[in-house]
Design an enzyme around this catalytic site. Structure first.
Site: not given
Ligand SMILES: Cc1cc2nc3c(=O)[nH]c(=O)nc-3n(C[C@H](O)[C@H](O)[C@H](O)COP(=O)(O)OP(=O)(O)OC[C@H]3O[C@@H](n4cnc5c(N)ncnc54)[C@H](O)[C@@H]3O)c2cc1C
Length: 352
Positions: A169, A242, A339
């Site tokens: 992570r 998580s 996380e």
């Molecule tokens: C129901 C649920 C289940 C999940 N299961 C998992 C899992 O199994 N494993 C896991 O690892 N995660 C999981 N997650 C967490 C999440 O889905 C991931 O971390 C995902 O990659 C976040 O994507 P996002 O586009 O929503 O990013 P955001 O939440 O919008 O951003 C997250 C971070 O990334 C940065 N960021 C986003 N896009 C960019 C970019 N293009 N350039 C630079 N920085 C950027 C943001 O600034 C922030 O710091 C889960 C979340 C939920 C709600």
């Protein structure tokens, strides 16, 4: 012709974060063409503002009612095969592509590797940030390179995997937040080979699905079934998956915990000196599973998931998370690290 980007003011974020918190942002820039990023960043109105990239908001907790800065949201979402020679294909994916749609695209094109990561919410551009992982697989294993706009250098750059410093992570992007805007990722995906069934529940799920063969498509279907059963749906109860990382401790600490607490799960890591603990187990044993404080709660369905049961605020969710971490620290002497990214506050365990 589509403008490279558009700018909005005083934007409500309820639908921009999976906790469904009612925060607002001073500005939101939607980027349609990544080549327009330098011009966007040079906008006089933005120069003095803090900037943050927001994907689908599935890994952020807005702990403030107002983000006094500019959120940057990338919309470009094309996927293309760059190199198809040999047993692997090199696939380039724009940051704005929805992750789970990408998983399906790879399966439709006879490529494998991402099936264990099915149904993770969010954009492809966010996948390298915390090196998303699930069911025994981390995306870093398949990332060949990450394309970014480096705000420090004021230039586009391409980081081969070795420069991304992927860990559990973790990545260079997570450690230097907001320095690099990920514009695309390159994935090197095999065309054949055994699927990863190291997570025991996957075999059981395939058996429960009528004894299906562990093909990439069946594994993806099994992962989706398990996830739908185990994780609260953000559409029903706002959450970010998580909330805490599984703590990594020294082997000596793990052995000592095992001698004091029967049944504490301990997992191997890539180094002999360290072991991984289950944050969910620690939280449940400390008595927090299903605990509700107002509309903020630790999910009864999954001990590791902090949920907004209705009208919880970011500060209320954060207070509960801090209390959980303080209690685990007190009982087990183990620190829990969140996380998701916490916007507008720092995370410190607190009893009150
Ligand atoms: C129901 C649920 C289940 C999940 N299961 C998992 C899992 O199994 N494993 C896991 O690892 N995660 C999981 N997650 C967490 C999440 O889905 C991931 O971390 C995902 O990659 C976040 O994507 P996002 O586009 O929503 O990013 P955001 O939440 O919008 O951003 C997250 C971070 O990334 C940065 N960021 C986003 N896009 C960019 C970019 N293009 N350039 C630079 N920085 C950027 C943001 O600034 C922030 O710091 C889960 C979340 C939920 C709600």
């Amino acid at each position: 012709m589509t403008a490279a980007y558009s700018l909005a003011r005083d934007v409500p974020l309820h639908d921009w974060n999976t906790f469904h918190l009612d925060a607002r942002a001073e500005r939101l820039a939607t980027v349609h063409v990544t080549a327009g990023l330098p011009a966007l960043l040079a906008e006089p109105a933005l120069r003095a503002l803090p900037l943050m990239v927001l994907g689908a908001g599935s890994n952020v907790l807005f702990a403030t009612n107002r983000f006094e800065g500019c959120l940057i949201h990338l919309r470009c979402d094309s996927i293309r095969i760059v190199d198809d020679a040999g047993g692997h294909a090199l696939v380039q994916v724009d940051a704005g592509c929805e992750w789970d749609a990408l998983v399906d695209w790879t399966l439709d094109h006879g490529l494998q590797g991402l099936e264990n990561l099915a149904l993770i919410p969010g954009q492809a551009g966010a996948a390298p940030i915390q090196n998303i992982g699930a069911y025994g697989v981390e995306v870093g294993r398949f990332i060949a390179a990450v394309h970014v706009y480096d705000r420090q250098a004021g230039a586009f750059d391409r980081l081969p995997a070795a420069r991304c410093e992927f860990g559990y992570r973790d990545s260079v992007f997570k450690r230097e937040p907001d320095r690099r805007i990920v514009t695309a990722i390159e994935l090197l995906l095999p065309k054949a080979g055994a699927t990863n069934l190291s997570y025991a529940g996957l075999r059981e799920e395939l058996a429960a699905m009528g004894g299906l063969q562990p093909t990439p498509r069946n594994v993806a279907a099994a992962v989706r079934r398990i996830r739908r059963r185990k994780l609260p749906d953000p559409a029903v109860a706002g959450n970010a998956g998580s909330f805490f990382k599984n703590p990594v401790v020294t082997r000596a600490v793990a052995v000592e915990l095992q001698s004091r607490f029967a049944g504490v799960p301990v997992y191997l890591t890539s180094t002999e000196a360290e072991r991984k603990l289950s944050a969910a187990w620690l939280i449940e044993q400390a008595g927090w599973r299903g605990v509700r404080e107002g509309d903020a709660a630790m999910s009864a369905q999954h001990a590791l998931v902090l949920v907004n049961l209705g009208r919880a605020t970011g500060p209320q969710l954060l207070t509960l998370a801090r209390r959980v971490a303080a209690s685990v620290q007190e009982k087990f002497g183990v620190s829990l690290e969140p996380e998701p990214r916490i916007v507008g506050a720092t995370f410190q365990p607190r009893r009150a």
